[in-house]
Enzyme design. Structure first.
Site, mmCIF file in Angstrom:
data_model
loop_
_atom_site.group_PDB
_atom_site.id
_atom_site.type_symbol
_atom_site.label_atom_id
_atom_site.label_comp_id
_atom_site.label_asym_id
_atom_site.label_seq_id
_atom_site.Cartn_x
_atom_site.Cartn_y
_atom_site.Cartn_z
ATOM 1 N N HIS A 1 0.651 -1.194 -0.031
ATOM 2 C CA HIS A 1 -0.031 -0.011 0.002
ATOM 3 C C HIS A 1 0.884 1.318 -0.084
ATOM 4 O O HIS A 1 1.867 1.506 0.883
ATOM 5 C CB HIS A 1 -0.945 0.013 1.215
ATOM 6 C CG HIS A 1 -1.961 -0.972 1.185
ATOM 7 N ND1 HIS A 1 -2.539 -1.649 2.211
ATOM 8 C CD2 HIS A 1 -2.768 -1.563 0.017
ATOM 9 C CE1 HIS A 1 -3.423 -2.582 1.777
ATOM 10 N NE2 HIS A 1 -3.588 -2.549 0.506
ATOM 11 N N GLU B 1 1.701 3.283 3.005
ATOM 12 C CA GLU B 1 2.455 2.570 3.975
ATOM 13 C C GLU B 1 3.945 2.532 3.723
ATOM 14 O O GLU B 1 4.773 1.673 4.131
ATOM 15 C CB GLU B 1 1.771 1.405 4.188
ATOM 16 C CG GLU B 1 0.213 1.577 4.540
ATOM 17 C CD GLU B 1 -0.527 0.268 4.834
ATOM 18 O OE1 GLU B 1 0.154 -0.705 4.430
ATOM 19 O OE2 GLU B 1 -1.889 0.060 5.082
ATOM 20 N N HIS C 1 2.600 -4.002 6.895
ATOM 21 C CA HIS C 1 1.732 -2.970 6.676
ATOM 22 C C HIS C 1 1.551 -2.005 7.733
ATOM 23 O O HIS C 1 2.713 -2.402 8.702
ATOM 24 C CB HIS C 1 0.235 -3.528 6.444
ATOM 25 C CG HIS C 1 -0.013 -4.272 4.950
ATOM 26 N ND1 HIS C 1 -0.460 -3.872 3.920
ATOM 27 C CD2 HIS C 1 0.552 -5.630 4.498
ATOM 28 C CE1 HIS C 1 -0.415 -4.693 2.988
ATOM 29 N NE2 HIS C 1 0.207 -5.829 3.270
ATOM 30 N N GLU D 1 0.823 -5.343 11.137
ATOM 31 C CA GLU D 1 0.474 -4.079 10.866
ATOM 32 C C GLU D 1 1.258 -3.111 11.952
ATOM 33 O O GLU D 1 1.442 -3.171 13.260
ATOM 34 C CB GLU D 1 -0.971 -4.076 11.275
ATOM 35 C CG GLU D 1 -2.025 -4.705 10.404
ATOM 36 C CD GLU D 1 -2.258 -4.012 9.076
ATOM 37 O OE1 GLU D 1 -1.755 -3.061 9.095
ATOM 38 O OE2 GLU D 1 -2.866 -4.777 8.222
#
Length: 395
Positions: free
Chosen positions: A162, A165, A306, A365
């Protein structure tokens, strides 16, 4: 550092001379037929750099070598054109220096140019790293894989699926640099001997899956398709919230693991700055490159970095192996991140990997806040995720 082979020397001798393993020396010179070595042939010595030195009034070559924990012959090797009997105060020589500082510059907005600069710097210093182009982005940027190690355990890590990110790319490159520094300087990361890991693990890293998107977030509009990009961004010229690739497709919704479910329920239903899974699975060159990489190499486990939440996901429809539970428990212990087995999500790289290969896959994450996460969070993010990085290699 480059030296030139001398008659009577051997690769084993150079390994002893500079205190590095023979395997690292071999891997740094994989293009050489060592049975046919000739005088004057260049040899790469990993982890060292040449330093200019002007001889002072109290300088003696023996002591200059001893200060660097090297023998006098190491200095002679890098100064083969020098007439040592004629040296005097003010003479210039080279000294081999073991590098003990990071070359990755993560204190900046980490766009594609920053990444390529750091890849070149790492490869120059550690030529045993293999740099592979696994594909190209929509705009023709190389998607790089960095590969190192000799082991049977094949671990893959990636970052920046992404666009907003992008801090994950700088974190992953910093982790790699720390791994290399400790390995070459007889140090440890969290009590782990990284030199041993080099012999046990084959590490694959794709530090920036989505270079076009990252550049859009950091640098703004490219020359081409600017009107279309603004339209996909809800008529906003601030692209800091952009997650997709340059065609408005979410690359982590592109994989054939119940992709149809995501296609049906995702909003929007057309190219946009986030969440659109594409017209079909694997429609985008970046996703195709990642799928082919995993198909071509029997990875033991994969870790996708991420951002948001300080947690990680590791299950997919009960297809994850028992090993995943053990790894998840250790990741949680080593990092403090929350372990979550299942979430209502499909078509991600981790989902597809687990479904296809029945091997451990993780989506990690990093950090908390609003994407892009600020660089001020980097030290805290790094401190926590270092445990996951090491556990993924060690366990």
């Amino acid at each position: 550092m480059e030296v030139f082979f001398r008659d009577g020397d051997s690769l084993d001798y150079y390994a002893q001379l500079f205190g590095i393993s023979l395997n690292l020396l071999r891997d740094s010179n994989s293009n050489i037929d060592f049975s046919q070595m000739k005088s004057g042939q260049p040899i790469q010595i990993p982890g060292f750099a040449l330093e200019h030195h002007m001889l002072g009034i109290n300088d003696q070559l023996y002591f200059l070598a001893a200060e660097r924990n090297l023998s006098l012959d190491a200095i002679k090797l890098v100064n083969q054109d020098c007439h040592f009997a004629e040296l005097m105060i003010g003479s210039n020589i080279y000294l081999p220096k073991r590098v003990n500082r990071a070359v990755v510059n993560r204190r900046r907005a980490y766009d594609y140019s920053a990444l390529t600069e750091d890849i070149e710097a790492l490869n120059a210093l550690y030529p045993f790293i293999r740099i592979n182009e696994i594909g190209k982005s929509v705009l023709g940027k190389s998607i790089y894989e960095l590969r190192l190690g000799r082991g049977q355990k094949k671990v893959h890590m990636n970052a920046s699926f992404h666009a907003n990110e992008w801090i994950t790319s700088s974190v992953l490159m910093e982790l790699l640099n720390a791994f290399l520094l400790t390995m070459m300087n007889f140090q440890k990361m969290r009590h782990i001997n990284t030199a041993e890991l080099y012999e046990l693990v084959d590490l694959s890293i794709v530090p920036m899956v989505n270079p076009d998107g990252v550049n859009l977030v950091i640098n703004g509009l490219p020359e081409q398709n600017s009107r279309e990009l603004i339209r996909m961004n809800d008529d906003n010229q601030d692209f800091s919230g952009w997650k997709a690739n340059i065609r408005g497709v979410d690359l982590n919704n592109q994989f054939p693991a119940n992709w149809e479910i995501e296609k049906e329920r995702k909003i929007p239903q057309s190219p946009a700055f986030r969440d659109y899974p594409g017209e079909k699975a694997l429609s985008e060159p970046e996703a195709i490159a990642m799928e082919k990489l995993a198909e071509d190499h029997p990875f033991s486990r994969v870790i996708a970095f991420h951002t948001q939440g300080e947690e990680f996901y590791w299950g997919y429809e009960g297809k994850e192996p028992v090993e995943s539970f053990m790894l998840a428990s250790e990741f949680e212990r080593w990092s403090g991140y929350k372990s979550i087995q299942n979430v209502d999500s499909h078509a991600g790289f981790k989902d597809w990997f687990i479904q296809t290969f029945r091997k451990p896959g993780f989506t990690i994450e990093l950090g908390r806040g609003i994407n892009p996460l600020p660089l001020s969070q980097f030290p805290e993010i790094y401190r926590k995720v270092e445990g996951i990085f090491l556990a993924a290699l060690y366990l």
